[in-house]
Motif scaffolding. Sequence first.
Motif, mmCIF file in Angstrom:
data_model
loop_
_atom_site.group_PDB
_atom_site.id
_atom_site.type_symbol
_atom_site.label_atom_id
_atom_site.label_comp_id
_atom_site.label_asym_id
_atom_site.label_seq_id
_atom_site.Cartn_x
_atom_site.Cartn_y
_atom_site.Cartn_z
ATOM 1 N N THR A 1 0.823 -1.158 -0.141
ATOM 2 C CA THR A 1 -0.100 -0.056 0.114
ATOM 3 C C THR A 1 0.783 1.075 -0.085
ATOM 4 O OG1 THR A 1 -1.889 -1.190 1.143
ATOM 5 C CG2 THR A 1 -1.946 1.051 1.344
ATOM 6 N N GLU A 2 1.976 1.120 0.628
ATOM 7 C CA GLU A 2 2.846 2.286 0.788
ATOM 8 C C GLU A 2 3.474 2.638 -0.518
ATOM 9 O OE1 GLU A 2 5.447 1.725 4.048
ATOM 10 O OE2 GLU A 2 3.938 1.989 5.672
ATOM 11 N N VAL A 3 3.842 1.485 -1.260
ATOM 12 C CA VAL A 3 4.583 1.488 -2.581
ATOM 13 C C VAL A 3 3.583 2.209 -3.472
ATOM 14 C CG1 VAL A 3 5.595 0.379 -4.535
ATOM 15 C CG2 VAL A 3 6.228 -0.252 -2.007
ATOM 16 N N VAL B 1 14.391 3.622 0.573
ATOM 17 C CA VAL B 1 15.026 4.757 -0.159
ATOM 18 C C VAL B 1 14.638 5.983 0.427
ATOM 19 C CG1 VAL B 1 15.272 5.902 -2.459
ATOM 20 C CG2 VAL B 1 14.827 3.386 -2.359
ATOM 21 N N ALA B 2 15.528 6.947 0.810
ATOM 22 C CA ALA B 2 15.390 8.235 1.547
ATOM 23 C C ALA B 2 14.542 9.088 0.709
ATOM 24 C CB ALA B 2 16.646 9.011 1.784
ATOM 25 N N GLY B 3 13.460 9.620 1.344
ATOM 26 C CA GLY B 3 12.638 10.560 0.673
ATOM 27 C C GLY B 3 11.394 10.289 0.174
ATOM 28 N N THR B 4 11.324 8.767 -0.104
ATOM 29 C CA THR B 4 10.083 8.107 -0.831
ATOM 30 C C THR B 4 9.092 7.704 0.381
ATOM 31 O OG1 THR B 4 11.171 5.806 -0.331
ATOM 32 C CG2 THR B 4 11.699 7.021 -2.521
ATOM 33 N N GLY B 5 9.263 7.483 1.638
ATOM 34 C CA GLY B 5 8.245 6.912 2.646
ATOM 35 C C GLY B 5 8.099 5.511 2.520
ATOM 36 N N ILE B 6 8.611 4.888 1.703
ATOM 37 C CA ILE B 6 8.508 3.350 1.707
ATOM 38 C C ILE B 6 9.426 2.492 2.423
ATOM 39 C CG2 ILE B 6 6.973 3.756 -0.136
ATOM 40 C CD1 ILE B 6 9.190 2.781 -2.042
ATOM 41 N N GLY B 7 9.169 1.105 2.381
ATOM 42 C CA GLY B 7 10.200 0.094 2.922
ATOM 43 C C GLY B 7 11.295 -0.040 2.001
ATOM 44 N N ALA B 8 11.471 -1.306 1.869
ATOM 45 C CA ALA B 8 12.754 -1.864 1.111
ATOM 46 C C ALA B 8 12.265 -1.813 -0.196
ATOM 47 C CB ALA B 8 12.791 -3.378 1.268
ATOM 48 N N VAL B 9 13.370 -1.566 -1.071
ATOM 49 C CA VAL B 9 13.085 -1.546 -2.663
ATOM 50 C C VAL B 9 12.492 -2.773 -3.269
ATOM 51 C CG1 VAL B 9 14.407 -1.170 -4.736
ATOM 52 C CG2 VAL B 9 15.037 0.213 -2.922
ATOM 53 N N GLY C 1 -5.672 6.691 -15.771
ATOM 54 C CA GLY C 1 -6.112 5.246 -15.694
ATOM 55 C C GLY C 1 -5.294 4.234 -14.703
ATOM 56 N N VAL C 2 -4.030 4.486 -14.839
ATOM 57 C CA VAL C 2 -2.944 3.930 -14.104
ATOM 58 C C VAL C 2 -3.351 4.448 -12.553
ATOM 59 C CG1 VAL C 2 -0.630 3.674 -13.149
ATOM 60 C CG2 VAL C 2 -1.334 3.918 -15.679
ATOM 61 N N ILE C 3 -3.593 5.391 -12.123
ATOM 62 C CA ILE C 3 -4.140 5.985 -10.907
ATOM 63 C C ILE C 3 -5.234 5.334 -10.225
ATOM 64 C CG2 ILE C 3 -4.774 7.905 -9.559
ATOM 65 C CD1 ILE C 3 -2.824 9.636 -11.143
ATOM 66 N N LYS C 4 -6.302 5.252 -11.081
ATOM 67 C CA LYS C 4 -7.398 4.268 -10.892
ATOM 68 C C LYS C 4 -7.135 2.829 -10.416
ATOM 69 C CE LYS C 4 -10.838 7.341 -13.176
ATOM 70 N NZ LYS C 4 -11.965 7.411 -14.280
ATOM 71 N N MET C 5 -6.180 2.258 -11.384
ATOM 72 C CA MET C 5 -5.887 0.817 -11.140
ATOM 73 C C MET C 5 -5.147 0.648 -9.523
ATOM 74 S SD MET C 5 -3.696 -1.472 -13.568
ATOM 75 C CE MET C 5 -4.741 -1.359 -14.966
ATOM 76 N N ILE C 6 -4.179 1.693 -9.484
ATOM 77 C CA ILE C 6 -3.697 1.767 -8.011
ATOM 78 C C ILE C 6 -4.596 1.747 -7.041
ATOM 79 C CG2 ILE C 6 -2.067 3.146 -6.719
ATOM 80 C CD1 ILE C 6 -0.388 3.785 -9.283
ATOM 81 N N ASP C 7 -5.640 2.597 -7.355
ATOM 82 C CA ASP C 7 -6.637 2.809 -6.348
ATOM 83 C C ASP C 7 -7.275 1.626 -6.001
ATOM 84 O OD1 ASP C 7 -6.145 5.439 -5.683
ATOM 85 O OD2 ASP C 7 -7.480 6.385 -7.220
ATOM 86 N N LEU C 8 -7.757 0.727 -7.048
ATOM 87 C CA LEU C 8 -8.238 -0.501 -6.918
ATOM 88 C C LEU C 8 -7.455 -1.519 -6.249
ATOM 89 C CD1 LEU C 8 -9.968 -0.822 -10.700
ATOM 90 C CD2 LEU C 8 -11.016 -0.420 -8.376
ATOM 91 N N LEU C 9 -6.275 -1.286 -6.563
ATOM 92 C CA LEU C 9 -5.225 -2.358 -6.129
ATOM 93 C C LEU C 9 -5.024 -2.171 -4.746
ATOM 94 C CD1 LEU C 9 -2.227 -2.514 -8.504
ATOM 95 C CD2 LEU C 9 -3.984 -4.282 -8.058
ATOM 96 N N VAL C 10 -5.014 -0.810 -4.204
ATOM 97 C CA VAL C 10 -5.055 -0.371 -2.735
ATOM 98 C C VAL C 10 -6.383 -0.970 -1.977
ATOM 99 C CG1 VAL C 10 -5.032 1.459 -1.119
ATOM 100 C CG2 VAL C 10 -3.433 1.464 -2.964
#
Length: 379
Positions: free
Chosen positions: A163-165, A196-204, A240-249
């Motif tokens: 979810t963070e990614v 990665v610094a500045g990304t707010g996510i965990g491991a790459v 469309g990609v953003i909507k797909m991301i929202d669906l995945l989340v």
Amino acid sequence: FKKALPAPEEESFLQVQVSSKATLSRALKVVRSAARKSNKPELDLLSLALRGKKVGFEKVIAMVDEMVVNLKKEQSDDDSKKEFCNTKLDEAEDKQKALELSISDIETVMGELASSIEALKEDIKALEVGIKALDKSVAEATEERKAANAEYKDLVASNKLATEVLAWAKNRLNKYYNPKLYIAPKEGDPAPEGGVAGTGIGAVESFVQIRAHIQLKRAAPPPPPEAVQAYSKKSEESNGVIKMIDLLVADLDKETQEAEVMEKDAQADYEKLMKDAADKRAADSKAVAQKESSLANTEEALEDAKSKKEATVKEMMGNGEYLSSLHAECDWLLKYFETRKEARTSEIQSLADAKAVLSGADYSFIQQSRTLAIRRFSA
């Protein structure tokens, strides 16, 4: 001639003597007949006394009376002995039967106790096997619960990271296509471990996992094109990609929620299983303790029954020996009691007849002696 003939008084005396001899002969005949039937030495002695010349009628009659008294006493003793034998034999035989019945009852009880012991041992063994199986199932359930909980935690952590990614990817897309929705990272935010610094996510590596999860073919949006038409087309694709991301989340959140519900239910089932298992183990352990106590009591009762049987058998053997001694003492008497009684009765009757003969002769002799004495005194 008159001198050659006996005087009237002498003739009478001679008649008395002849009569006395005949009486003795008759009495002797009666006594001998009785002696042949009984073979008693007393009767033989009486016969000798009757044949002798020195023993008078009075002494012979006294001997007869004494013999009658002895015979009656013997019969009285036999009567008492018979009553004693019958009483004691009945008592001993009844006791023997009672002891035999008691031994049979004890053996029945011993058999029942032995069966109870075997049943208790089998019950205890079955309970102990059940407790071991229960402990094994509890251990297996605990291991399964641990594995399922670890899997759940991994899923939650993985979904959270994904979810963070996805949020980072969406934010990056917004930076180019929806600048108003873009959220700039705060300066100085430390990167998570392995991130990665500045990304707010965990491991790459998590991004690679999410990419496989969402099956995105492109890792990041390209820079905006220079041409307006191209930019418009790319903007539509980014939306469309953003909507797909929202669906995945949303799918990840749903999966996490379902996993939480399943984890909660599984934990509740596990806790109930543990409680039920603990209750059953406690009940089975208590049952084992109770049955072991019953087993000890039953084994003790069996030993008591064995001791009681041993004592009863010993008592029965002693009573059997006593019964054998009674038979040895009494059987002959009881078998020939009537024969002996009849023989004594016959002897007493014979002696009574002999006494009657002797008593009659003695009385006649006394009467004749007195008559002679009176006549001589008168002359």
